[in-house]
Design a protein around this motif. Sequence first.
Motif, PDB file in Angstrom:
ATOM      1  N   CYS A 169      -0.603  -2.836  -0.330  1.00 14.54           N
ATOM      2  CA  CYS A 169      -1.413  -2.510  -1.512  1.00 14.54           C
ATOM      3  C   CYS A 169      -1.916  -1.078  -1.409  1.00 14.54           C
ATOM      4  O   CYS A 169      -2.368  -0.657  -0.344  1.00 14.54           O
ATOM      5  N   ASP A 170      -1.826  -0.344  -2.507  1.00 12.73           N
ATOM      6  CA  ASP A 170      -2.419   0.997  -2.552  1.00 12.73           C
ATOM      7  C   ASP A 170      -2.715   1.327  -4.012  1.00 12.73           C
ATOM      8  O   ASP A 170      -1.944   0.934  -4.904  1.00 12.73           O
ATOM      9  N   VAL A 171      -3.825   2.006  -4.244  1.00 12.86           N
ATOM     10  CA  VAL A 171      -4.134   2.432  -5.614  1.00 12.86           C
ATOM     11  C   VAL A 171      -3.004   3.320  -6.148  1.00 12.86           C
ATOM     12  O   VAL A 171      -2.786   3.403  -7.350  1.00 12.86           O
ATOM     13  N   GLU A 173       3.125   3.614  -6.456  1.00 13.65           N
ATOM     14  CA  GLU A 173       4.437   4.071  -5.983  1.00 13.65           C
ATOM     15  C   GLU A 173       4.468   4.091  -4.450  1.00 13.65           C
ATOM     16  O   GLU A 173       5.448   3.686  -3.822  1.00 13.65           O
ATOM     17  N   ARG A 174       3.352   4.549  -3.859  1.00 13.77           N
ATOM     18  CA  ARG A 174       3.264   4.588  -2.396  1.00 13.77           C
ATOM     19  C   ARG A 174       3.345   3.166  -1.822  1.00 13.77           C
ATOM     20  O   ARG A 174       4.024   2.920  -0.829  1.00 13.77           O
ATOM     21  N   ALA A 175       2.664   2.233  -2.500  1.00 13.65           N
ATOM     22  CA  ALA A 175       2.695   0.831  -2.040  1.00 13.65           C
ATOM     23  C   ALA A 175       4.111   0.282  -2.135  1.00 13.65           C
ATOM     24  O   ALA A 175       4.594  -0.389  -1.217  1.00 13.65           O
ATOM     25  N   TYR A 190      -1.574  20.490  11.988  1.00 13.78           N
ATOM     26  CA  TYR A 190      -2.577  19.480  12.365  1.00 13.78           C
ATOM     27  C   TYR A 190      -2.496  18.278  11.428  1.00 13.78           C
ATOM     28  O   TYR A 190      -1.852  18.340  10.376  1.00 13.78           O
ATOM     29  N   TYR A 191      -3.174  17.164  11.836  1.00 12.68           N
ATOM     30  CA  TYR A 191      -3.163  15.890  11.084  1.00 12.68           C
ATOM     31  C   TYR A 191      -3.751  16.103   9.686  1.00 12.68           C
ATOM     32  O   TYR A 191      -4.816  16.696   9.541  1.00 12.68           O
ATOM     33  N   LYS A 192      -3.050  15.564   8.672  1.00 18.67           N
ATOM     34  CA  LYS A 192      -3.549  15.716   7.295  1.00 18.67           C
ATOM     35  C   LYS A 192      -3.584  14.359   6.592  1.00 18.67           C
ATOM     36  O   LYS A 192      -2.748  13.474   6.865  1.00 18.67           O
ATOM     37  N   TRP A 194      -9.740   4.609   2.362  1.00 19.93           N
ATOM     38  CA  TRP A 194     -10.824   5.567   2.606  1.00 19.93           C
ATOM     39  C   TRP A 194     -12.067   4.793   3.054  1.00 19.93           C
ATOM     40  O   TRP A 194     -12.279   3.644   2.656  1.00 19.93           O
ATOM     41  N   ASN A 195     -12.928   5.463   3.803  1.00 21.88           N
ATOM     42  CA  ASN A 195     -14.101   4.785   4.357  1.00 21.88           C
ATOM     43  C   ASN A 195     -15.022   4.193   3.285  1.00 21.88           C
ATOM     44  O   ASN A 195     -15.714   3.217   3.535  1.00 21.88           O
ATOM     45  N   ASN A 196     -15.048   4.793   2.095  1.00 23.79           N
ATOM     46  CA  ASN A 196     -15.998   4.317   1.080  1.00 23.79           C
ATOM     47  C   ASN A 196     -15.636   2.955   0.502  1.00 23.79           C
ATOM     48  O   ASN A 196     -16.444   2.340  -0.186  1.00 23.79           O
TER      49      ASN A 196
HETATM   50  N1  LIG Z   1      -7.829   4.355  14.489  1.00 24.54           N
HETATM   51  C1  LIG Z   1      -7.399   5.602  14.350  1.00 24.54           C
HETATM   52  O1  LIG Z   1      -7.096   6.295  15.325  1.00 24.54           O
HETATM   53  C2  LIG Z   1      -7.284   6.160  12.963  1.00 24.54           C
HETATM   54  C3  LIG Z   1      -6.502   7.295  12.719  1.00 24.54           C
HETATM   55  C4  LIG Z   1      -6.414   7.769  11.411  1.00 24.54           C
HETATM   56  C5  LIG Z   1      -7.113   7.153  10.380  1.00 24.54           C
HETATM   57  N2  LIG Z   1      -7.892   6.066  10.649  1.00 24.54           N
HETATM   58  C6  LIG Z   1      -8.673   5.397   9.581  1.00 24.54           C
HETATM   59  O2  LIG Z   1      -7.756   4.777   8.685  1.00 24.54           O
HETATM   60  C7  LIG Z   1      -8.244   4.868   7.337  1.00 24.54           C
HETATM   61  C8  LIG Z   1      -7.179   5.544   6.471  1.00 24.54           C
HETATM   62  O3  LIG Z   1      -6.903   6.825   6.999  1.00 24.54           O
HETATM   63  P1  LIG Z   1      -5.508   7.569   6.675  1.00 24.54           P
HETATM   64  O4  LIG Z   1      -5.427   8.702   7.611  1.00 24.54           O
HETATM   65  O5  LIG Z   1      -4.409   6.597   6.610  1.00 24.54           O
HETATM   66  O6  LIG Z   1      -5.833   8.132   5.203  1.00 24.54           O
HETATM   67  P2  LIG Z   1      -4.780   8.480   4.075  1.00 24.54           P
HETATM   68  O7  LIG Z   1      -5.469   9.335   3.088  1.00 24.54           O
HETATM   69  O8  LIG Z   1      -3.507   8.978   4.688  1.00 24.54           O
HETATM   70  O9  LIG Z   1      -4.438   7.062   3.399  1.00 24.54           O
HETATM   71  C9  LIG Z   1      -5.413   6.276   2.750  1.00 24.54           C
HETATM   72  C10 LIG Z   1      -4.696   5.491   1.653  1.00 24.54           C
HETATM   73  O10 LIG Z   1      -5.640   4.555   1.089  1.00 24.54           O
HETATM   74  C11 LIG Z   1      -5.414   4.499  -0.314  1.00 24.54           C
HETATM   75  N3  LIG Z   1      -6.634   3.950  -0.920  1.00 24.54           N
HETATM   76  C12 LIG Z   1      -7.845   4.545  -1.005  1.00 24.54           C
HETATM   77  N4  LIG Z   1      -8.737   3.709  -1.570  1.00 24.54           N
HETATM   78  C13 LIG Z   1      -8.070   2.551  -1.846  1.00 24.54           C
HETATM   79  C14 LIG Z   1      -8.437   1.308  -2.437  1.00 24.54           C
HETATM   80  N5  LIG Z   1      -9.680   1.067  -2.844  1.00 24.54           N
HETATM   81  N6  LIG Z   1      -7.495   0.343  -2.563  1.00 24.54           N
HETATM   82  C15 LIG Z   1      -6.215   0.564  -2.141  1.00 24.54           C
HETATM   83  N7  LIG Z   1      -5.797   1.735  -1.604  1.00 24.54           N
HETATM   84  C16 LIG Z   1      -6.717   2.711  -1.445  1.00 24.54           C
HETATM   85  C17 LIG Z   1      -5.070   5.928  -0.695  1.00 24.54           C
HETATM   86  O11 LIG Z   1      -4.413   5.998  -1.935  1.00 24.54           O
HETATM   87  C18 LIG Z   1      -4.199   6.351   0.492  1.00 24.54           C
HETATM   88  O12 LIG Z   1      -2.835   6.083   0.255  1.00 24.54           O
HETATM   89  C19 LIG Z   1      -9.564   5.640   7.428  1.00 24.54           C
HETATM   90  O13 LIG Z   1     -10.634   4.758   7.450  1.00 24.54           O
HETATM   91  C20 LIG Z   1      -9.479   6.378   8.754  1.00 24.54           C
HETATM   92  O14 LIG Z   1     -10.747   6.615   9.341  1.00 24.54           O
HETATM   93  C21 LIG Z   1      -7.965   5.560  11.908  1.00 24.54           C
END
Ligand SMILES: NC(=O)c1ccc[n+]([C@@H]2O[C@H](COP(=O)([O-])OP(=O)(O)OC[C@H]3O[C@@H](n4cnc5c(N)ncnc54)[C@H](O)[C@@H]3O)[C@@H](O)[C@H]2O)c1
Length: 351
Positions: A34-36, A39-41, A217-219, A74-76
């Motif tokens: 699942c992803d908002v 297409e990514r999902a 770096y990580y993005k 995302w954290n929120n």
């Molecule tokens: N444990 C670790 O070492 C580690 C490493 C990186 C990231 N993280 C955590 O993982 C989480 C994601 O990080 P990421 O780097 O993958 O970010 P990212 O931006 O690459 O991916 C986040 C995805 O979540 C989707 N999204 C956002 N809100 C959503 C919702 N309400 N419903 C469905 N999809 C939603 C976005 O569209 C995006 O595709 C964060 O909480 C981050 O802190 C943990």
Amino acid sequence: MSKIRIAVIGAGSISDVHLNAYKNNKETEIAAICDVNEERARQKAQAYGAGKAYADYRQVLADPDIDAVSVCTWNNSHAEISIASLRAGKHVLCEKPLCKTVEEALAVEAAAKESGKTLQVGYVRRFGMNAQVLKQFVDAGDLGEIYYAKASCLRRLGNPGGWFADTERSGGGPLIDLGVHVIDIAWYMMGKPKVKSVTGNTYKRLGNRGNIRHLSYYKAADTGGPNTVEDMANALIRFENGASLFVDVSFALHAQEDHISVKLYGDRGGAELEPKLAMATEKHDTMLNIHPQIDALTFDFANGFQNEIDHFIDCCQGRAETICPVEDGVEMMKMLSAIYESGARGAEIRL
Ligand SMILES: NC(=O)c1ccc[n+]([C@@H]2O[C@H](COP(=O)([O-])OP(=O)(O)OC[C@H]3O[C@@H](n4cnc5c(N)ncnc54)[C@H](O)[C@@H]3O)[C@@H](O)[C@H]2O)c1
């Protein structure tokens, strides 16, 4: 045992690491992504052989053929999705940080208790081989009482951009993103003492150093947008048992190189977990440095995630209780929030 049918919510960068680990677990079926960003999902569902792709997490929760979810958004949205998932009867592995605020953390804790389902916080560093080996020594009393610890995760150029850089969606910068890992692993090794007070400083001096070229770096999956987070933070955390923990973290810093270290000092021995596991003690009036002979002296990303996810599946199957319970997420949010508050007020915060 029947397979646990998994949905991964949030199909960005970290989801691949979850999905690969689920793929390797014989008791798991990757059922949905699942992803908002629909297409990514869809693309990720195809790549990992998931039968379903959803754009709204509520569709996952309404699906009776899903037993458990990984929250990788995302954290929120961590708290909202975790609470709704637990109420829908799903087990939850929630990426770190558990959420953005103490209030949210307490609400997740209440939902986890009411549901009786597993809520595992993504403290993946607890599952590293080096951490698991050290924990055996700590539990056997080889370090004695750990009274001081020091944890650093300093990136000189490492603001991932996008939502990570937007306080509204992330809850903060390197402290909530990187600090959460190193504070947690130190606190876990210290025996999870109760926090007494916190003094912290946060700095916004260098921005995201977006001008720097020739260094990768990580993005985040989607970059751009405002940068409203701190670029550096430090803190001294005091615990009720008299122990203390010093932390510093950064996304941007004029440093020679990136640096990670976690050091623990007890009254019978000391240990460095990162950058490389080693211990120190004394015997027969002689100081000893101890160098364990193991495959991974430093945290191995893929192996740590595999262990984390295998453990989560064991919990979903009812064979184990999670070693990363929601209460640990609540305590962490208290520490992180107090550091931010202390930095903003320029004063010590008593908890
Ligand atoms: N444990 C670790 O070492 C580690 C490493 C990186 C990231 N993280 C955590 O993982 C989480 C994601 O990080 P990421 O780097 O993958 O970010 P990212 O931006 O690459 O991916 C986040 C995805 O979540 C989707 N999204 C956002 N809100 C959503 C919702 N309400 N419903 C469905 N999809 C939603 C976005 O569209 C995006 O595709 C964060 O909480 C981050 O802190 C943990």
